[in-house]
Design an enzyme around this catalytic site. Structure first.
Site, short mmCIF file in Angstrom:
data_model
loop_
_atom_site.label_atom_id
_atom_site.label_comp_id
_atom_site.label_asym_id
_atom_site.label_seq_id
_atom_site.Cartn_x
_atom_site.Cartn_y
_atom_site.Cartn_z
CB SER A 10 -0.89 0.01 1.24
OG SER A 10 -1.44 1.30 1.40
CG HIS A 35 -4.00 -1.46 -1.44
ND1 HIS A 35 -5.15 -2.16 -1.74
CD2 HIS A 35 -4.32 -0.65 -0.40
CE1 HIS A 35 -6.12 -1.80 -0.91
NE2 HIS A 35 -5.65 -0.87 -0.10
CG ASP A 37 -5.09 2.65 0.93
OD1 ASP A 37 -6.05 1.87 0.80
OD2 ASP A 37 -4.00 2.33 1.42
CG MET A 39 -8.25 7.63 2.67
SD MET A 39 -7.25 7.79 4.16
CE MET A 39 -6.37 6.23 4.11
CG HIS A 68 -9.23 0.42 -0.24
ND1 HIS A 68 -8.62 0.21 0.97
CD2 HIS A 68 -10.58 0.36 0.01
CE1 HIS A 68 -9.53 0.04 1.91
NE2 HIS A 68 -10.73 0.14 1.36
CG MET A 70 -11.09 3.43 2.33
SD MET A 70 -9.54 3.45 3.23
CE MET A 70 -8.41 3.70 1.87
CG MET A 139 -11.53 -2.24 5.57
SD MET A 139 -10.03 -1.80 4.68
CE MET A 139 -9.02 -1.04 5.94
CG ASP A 177 -6.31 -2.59 3.31
OD1 ASP A 177 -5.18 -2.37 3.78
OD2 ASP A 177 -6.96 -1.74 2.66
#
Ligand code: DX5
Ligand code: ZN
Length: 226
Positions: A10, A35, A37, A39, A68, A70, A139, A177
């Protein structure tokens, strides 16, 4: 049903000032995917990276990019993520109103479809839709920050999801994760995960090649089922 084990560093824990080099280095170290992330400060209490960074990374790696999201209203953003180069996209069950429609949308765009669940979300929020999905993301920390401790209850969820997928003979990846490191990756594999996200567990080490190799050895020698 044999699923490939994949190690997914990540980049949240990478050195953002040298992100391209960091990604090239984990690629050389033998990582299977990157990966990424995303947000939004609403779904999680933090902000991270988005489209321009993904676009830059797409140019420097051949590895699949695993976005991913979020974020709230994921349906508004999946298209731009795929068009920018994400190979797989995870949206969260907590904010996805129609999982089969989302999966179809991602498949039509040419991406792999994945749905994630937070630690407090029951596996039943995603299992009924498993046949539509390529991957289920469990998660094992509260999303929003790298470097947190693995929440052990995630192991039971992994077992429940793997049991159900096996029972229905569905070939769906299970991605874990949060807080995955050398000291727990074998246990996580034994519980049923086959895609291992690790941020601080990889980027927090000096020798990426060594840690990726050690992770792979631990996965390969993990007990068959726990
Ligand atoms: C957490 C992110 C994770 C995080 C994992 O919100 O979704 O992908 O980067 O980092 P570690 O492995 O350090 O827990
Ligand atoms: Zn993540």
């Amino acid at each position: 049903m044999e699923l490939q084990d994949k190690i997914a560093p990540s980049v949240l824990s990478a050195d953002f000032a040298r992100l391209g080099e960091e990604v090239a280095e984990v690629e050389r170290a033998g990582a299977d995917m990157i990966h990424f992330d995303v947000m939004d400060g609403h779904f999680v209490p933090n902000l991270s990276i988005g489209i321009p960074v993904l676009e830059s990374l797409r140019k420097v790696t051949r590895l699949p990019l695993d976005a991913h999201l979020m974020i709230e209203n994921p349906e508004r953003y999946v298209e731009v993520f795929v068009k920018t180069g994400a190979n797989s996209v995870s949206v969260h069950a907590e904010v996805c109103t129609d999982i089969p429609a989302m999966a179809k949308r991602l498949h039509d765009l040419g991406a792999r479809a994945s749905v994630g669940i937070n630690p407090e979300t029951d596996v039943e929020r995603v299992l009924p839709f498993a046949a539509h999905l390529d991957m289920i993301l469990i998660m094992s920390v509260h999303p929003g920050f790298g470097g947190q401790e693995f929440i052990p209850e995630a192991l039971e969820k992994l077992r429940a999801v793997r049991r159900e997928l096996d029972r229905r003979a569905l070939k769906v990846d299970i991605e874990i994760d949060g807080g995955v490191k050398l000291d727990n990756i074998a246990e996580v594999k034994a519980a049923g995960a086959n895609v291992f996200v690790s941020g601080s567990g990889i980027f927090g080490q000096d020798d990426y090649r060594k840690v990726v190799k050690e992770m792979r050895d631990l996965i390969a020698h993990a007990p068959v089922k726990a």
